[in-house]
Design a protein around this motif. Structure first.
Motif, short mmCIF file in Angstrom:
data_model
loop_
_atom_site.label_atom_id
_atom_site.label_comp_id
_atom_site.label_asym_id
_atom_site.label_seq_id
_atom_site.Cartn_x
_atom_site.Cartn_y
_atom_site.Cartn_z
N GLY A 53 0.78 -1.23 0.00
CA GLY A 53 0.00 0.00 0.00
C GLY A 53 0.81 1.27 0.00
N GLY A 54 2.09 1.20 0.35
CA GLY A 54 2.92 2.39 0.33
C GLY A 54 2.54 3.40 1.40
N VAL A 55 2.82 4.66 1.13
CA VAL A 55 2.60 5.74 2.10
C VAL A 55 1.15 5.85 2.56
CG1 VAL A 55 2.69 8.25 2.39
CG2 VAL A 55 4.62 7.04 1.33
N PRO A 56 0.14 5.69 1.68
CA PRO A 56 -1.25 5.90 2.13
C PRO A 56 -1.66 5.07 3.34
CG PRO A 56 -1.18 5.85 -0.25
CD PRO A 56 0.20 5.46 0.23
N ARG A 57 -1.04 3.93 3.56
CA ARG A 57 -1.50 3.09 4.65
C ARG A 57 -1.22 3.72 6.02
NH1 ARG A 57 3.50 0.77 3.56
NH2 ARG A 57 4.58 -0.17 5.36
N HIS A 58 -0.33 4.74 6.05
CA HIS A 58 -0.06 5.45 7.31
C HIS A 58 -0.91 6.70 7.46
CE1 HIS A 58 3.27 2.77 7.81
NE2 HIS A 58 3.94 3.25 6.79
N CYS A 59 -1.69 7.05 6.44
CA CYS A 59 -2.45 8.30 6.44
C CYS A 59 -3.91 8.01 6.77
CB CYS A 59 -2.32 8.99 5.09
SG CYS A 59 -0.60 9.32 4.60
N LEU A 60 -4.29 8.22 8.01
CA LEU A 60 -5.64 7.86 8.44
C LEU A 60 -6.70 8.85 7.97
CD1 LEU A 60 -5.00 6.65 12.11
CD2 LEU A 60 -5.01 5.34 9.98
N HIS A 61 -6.29 10.02 7.50
CA HIS A 61 -7.27 11.02 7.10
C HIS A 61 -7.92 10.66 5.76
CE1 HIS A 61 -4.43 12.64 4.12
NE2 HIS A 61 -3.51 12.51 5.04
N ALA A 62 -9.08 11.26 5.50
CA ALA A 62 -9.79 11.04 4.24
C ALA A 62 -9.16 11.87 3.13
CB ALA A 62 -11.27 11.38 4.41
N GLY A 63 -9.71 11.76 1.93
CA GLY A 63 -9.20 12.54 0.80
C GLY A 63 -8.58 11.69 -0.29
N PHE A 64 -8.37 10.40 -0.02
CA PHE A 64 -7.84 9.50 -1.03
C PHE A 64 -8.99 8.96 -1.89
CE2 PHE A 64 -4.68 9.54 2.27
CZ PHE A 64 -3.48 9.48 1.60
N GLY A 65 -8.70 8.68 -3.15
CA GLY A 65 -9.66 8.02 -4.01
C GLY A 65 -10.68 8.93 -4.67
N THR A 66 -10.68 10.21 -4.35
CA THR A 66 -11.73 11.09 -4.87
C THR A 66 -11.61 11.28 -6.38
OG1 THR A 66 -10.35 12.98 -4.25
CG2 THR A 66 -12.07 12.32 -2.70
N ARG A 67 -10.39 11.31 -6.90
CA ARG A 67 -10.21 11.57 -8.34
C ARG A 67 -10.17 10.29 -9.16
NH1 ARG A 67 -5.89 16.61 -8.80
NH2 ARG A 67 -7.15 18.14 -7.63
N ASP A 68 -9.43 9.28 -8.68
CA ASP A 68 -9.27 8.08 -9.50
C ASP A 68 -10.36 7.05 -9.26
OD1 ASP A 68 -8.15 7.86 -6.96
OD2 ASP A 68 -6.73 6.32 -7.53
N LEU A 69 -10.89 6.96 -8.04
CA LEU A 69 -11.92 5.97 -7.73
C LEU A 69 -13.30 6.58 -7.55
CD1 LEU A 69 -9.90 3.78 -5.19
CD2 LEU A 69 -10.13 3.49 -7.66
N ARG A 70 -13.36 7.90 -7.57
CA ARG A 70 -14.62 8.65 -7.48
C ARG A 70 -15.36 8.40 -6.16
NH1 ARG A 70 -12.24 10.52 -11.09
NH2 ARG A 70 -12.98 11.05 -13.17
N ARG A 71 -14.60 8.13 -5.10
CA ARG A 71 -15.22 8.03 -3.78
C ARG A 71 -14.15 8.34 -2.73
NH1 ARG A 71 -14.72 2.62 -5.42
NH2 ARG A 71 -13.61 1.23 -3.97
N PRO A 72 -14.52 9.10 -1.69
CA PRO A 72 -13.54 9.45 -0.65
C PRO A 72 -13.21 8.25 0.22
CG PRO A 72 -15.71 10.29 -0.06
CD PRO A 72 -15.84 9.73 -1.44
N MET A 73 -11.93 8.10 0.52
CA MET A 73 -11.46 6.98 1.34
C MET A 73 -10.34 7.47 2.25
SD MET A 73 -11.08 4.27 -1.83
CE MET A 73 -10.98 2.80 -0.85
N THR A 74 -10.12 6.75 3.34
CA THR A 74 -8.94 7.00 4.15
C THR A 74 -7.73 6.36 3.46
OG1 THR A 74 -9.17 4.96 5.43
CG2 THR A 74 -10.31 6.95 6.27
N GLY A 75 -6.53 6.74 3.90
CA GLY A 75 -5.34 6.18 3.30
C GLY A 75 -5.26 4.66 3.41
N ILE A 310 7.13 13.65 -4.80
CA ILE A 310 5.74 13.39 -4.43
C ILE A 310 4.72 14.06 -5.35
CG2 ILE A 310 5.34 15.33 -2.87
CD1 ILE A 310 4.51 11.65 -2.19
N GLU A 311 3.71 13.29 -5.70
CA GLU A 311 2.46 13.74 -6.29
C GLU A 311 1.37 12.98 -5.55
OE1 GLU A 311 1.41 15.90 -8.74
OE2 GLU A 311 3.43 16.73 -8.88
N PRO A 312 0.12 13.40 -5.62
CA PRO A 312 -0.93 12.66 -4.92
C PRO A 312 -0.97 11.19 -5.30
CG PRO A 312 -1.75 14.77 -5.70
CD PRO A 312 -0.39 14.60 -6.30
N ALA A 313 -1.45 10.36 -4.37
CA ALA A 313 -1.52 8.92 -4.60
C ALA A 313 -2.34 8.61 -5.83
CB ALA A 313 -2.10 8.22 -3.37
#
Length: 433
Positions: A53-75, A310-313
């Protein structure tokens, strides 16, 4: 497909795969999921960490997945999504496996790497190798910050692993060095751990995030931002006791704190690429690739934040998905480009990726180029693409640009770079104010 040979006399197991992906972050996992789903190649992903999972697995906040998966997710949820996608597609995912080097000289056609894991030593030969090893922040030592060597000094990654993975305390009062997106993520992590953030500091004259993000940090966390300020010295023996800050006008002050987090200042994790004889781009310090993510070593590709820091996940995952096509074409055709045209930037631009162009196949799989600038560019500035004094493209920056934030350049001009213009030199990207 995967073939296993008998153990060598030295106790090293010999194996062969179609595609070996080194790095189980969003880029590597996304590529593996798409490539394995075709059913035309056996894909194996290895990663030195114990979990994918790389870096996202340490990021508990939301904001992942909104652009590529079209749904907000935690890291962690985002990391799990791509790991599951790769396995469901048929890729083999192995963690706790460290690639220690390449077997044979870089000039050879054979792509073989040596790895070590709890199962022992292995040599894996592949028809294609995809490097997706990501990026890391420069620690205090690499930034040449003087002072003592006390405890309480972190990068963002170290902070997140300490707080969220190991669940250990980090301190009571912290200073965050940096004012880009990851810096505000560090603020959030510190506050979740019950740490008071006394200030954020940046040498630039402004923060490098959207105004909404900066305002949110000031309103919710009450964190002051000190611009035009750098860390002059770390104080304390045993434990950090304070940080000396120096302003651009020469003034200095000491901030009492027991924790400092150095954020940003990313460098690609390029050791394996370098050991494999892959040419690195001088500006990004990542592998120099063309629009199909091909390096200058036949059969070796590079994707994700290894390319430039770095660029967004979501950007890294998207590149992994796009790179699956070129990797598959290599497996079926196996041809390398006859020549590549360098793509270079002029100040105040810092770097561009991809930084090579294949005139015979000028497509850019990402759909465009990613750039960074050293200084703020005013609205209505223009990016000028030229070669040998001939303008190929002009793109106006309606909103301008800011350091440490992504700037994109259209790839519409790439078909105008002709293979027969061998003496024309590199393509140059400049700024017109």
């Amino acid at each position: 497909m995967t073939l296993e040979q008998p153990t060598s006399p030295k106790g090293r197991r010999e194996r062969a795969v179609d595609v070996l992906v080194v790095g189980a972050g969003p880029a590597g996992l996304a590529l593996a999921s798409r490539l394995a789903a075709t059913g035309e190649a056996g894909v194996e992903v290895v990663d030195r960490e114990d979990e994918p999972g790389g870096v996202p697995r340490h990021c508990l906040h939301a904001g992942f997945g909104t652009r590529d998966l079209r749904r907000p997710m935690t890291g962690p949820a985002y990391a799990l999504h791509w790991a599951d996608a790769a396995v469901r597609a048929g890729a083999t995912l192995r963690t706790g496996v460290t690639v220690t080097g390449w077997s044979g000289a870089p000039a050879t056609d054979s792509l073989a790497v040596d790895v070590t894991s709890p199962a022992g030593l292995e040599r894996i030969t592949a028809r294609a190798v995809v490097l997706a090893t990501g990026a890391r922040e420069r620690p205090r030592s690499a930034r040449l910050v003087p002072g003592t060597r006390p405890a309480g000094v972190f990068t963002t990654g170290e902070l997140q692993r300490t707080v969220r993975l190991h669940r250990r305390p980090v301190g009571r009062r912290a200073l965050v060095v940096g004012a880009e997106s990851v810096s505000y993520s560090a603020v959030r992590t510190l506050r979740e751990a019950g740490v008071e953030v006394v200030a954020m500091v940046t040498e630039l004259p402004h923060h490098q995030v959207s105004p909404a993000t900066a305002l949110d940090a000031r309103l919710r966390h009450g964190v002051p931002l000190l611009v035009g300020t750098r860390v002059g010295e770390l104080l304390g023996r045993g434990r950090l006791s304070g940080v000396v800050l120096r302003r651009a006008d020469g003034r200095s002050t000491t901030v009492a704190c027991d924790t400092v987090v150095f954020t940003g200042d990313w460098i690609p994790d390029h050791e394996l690429a370098r050991l494999g004889g892959v040419t690195l781009d001088r500006a990004t310090r990542g592998p120099a690739v063309d629009g199909s993510f091909r390096t200058d070593r036949a059969g070796v590709f590079a994707v994700g934040n290894l390319l430039r820091g770095i660029e967004p996940a979501g950007t890294a995952a998207r590149e992994g998905l796009l790179a699956a096509g070129p990797v598959l074409r290599h497996l079926t055709a196996g041809t390398a480009p006859a020549s590549r045209v360098p793509v270079q930037v002029e100040a105040p631009l810092r770097w561009i990726t991809p930084s090579r162009l294949d005139p015979a196949d000028p497509r850019v799989a990402t759909g465009g180029f990613i750039l960074r600038t050293e200084t703020r560019l005013a609205p209505r500035s223009s990016l000028i693409v030229s070669r040998a004094g001939r303008e190929l493209h002009r793109q106006r920056l309606v909103l301008g640009a800011t350091p440490n934030r992504t700037l994109r350049l259209s790839a519409a001009w790439t078909t105008r770079v002709r293979a027969e213009d061998r003496e024309a030199g590199p393509v140059r990207i400049s700024v017109e104010h």
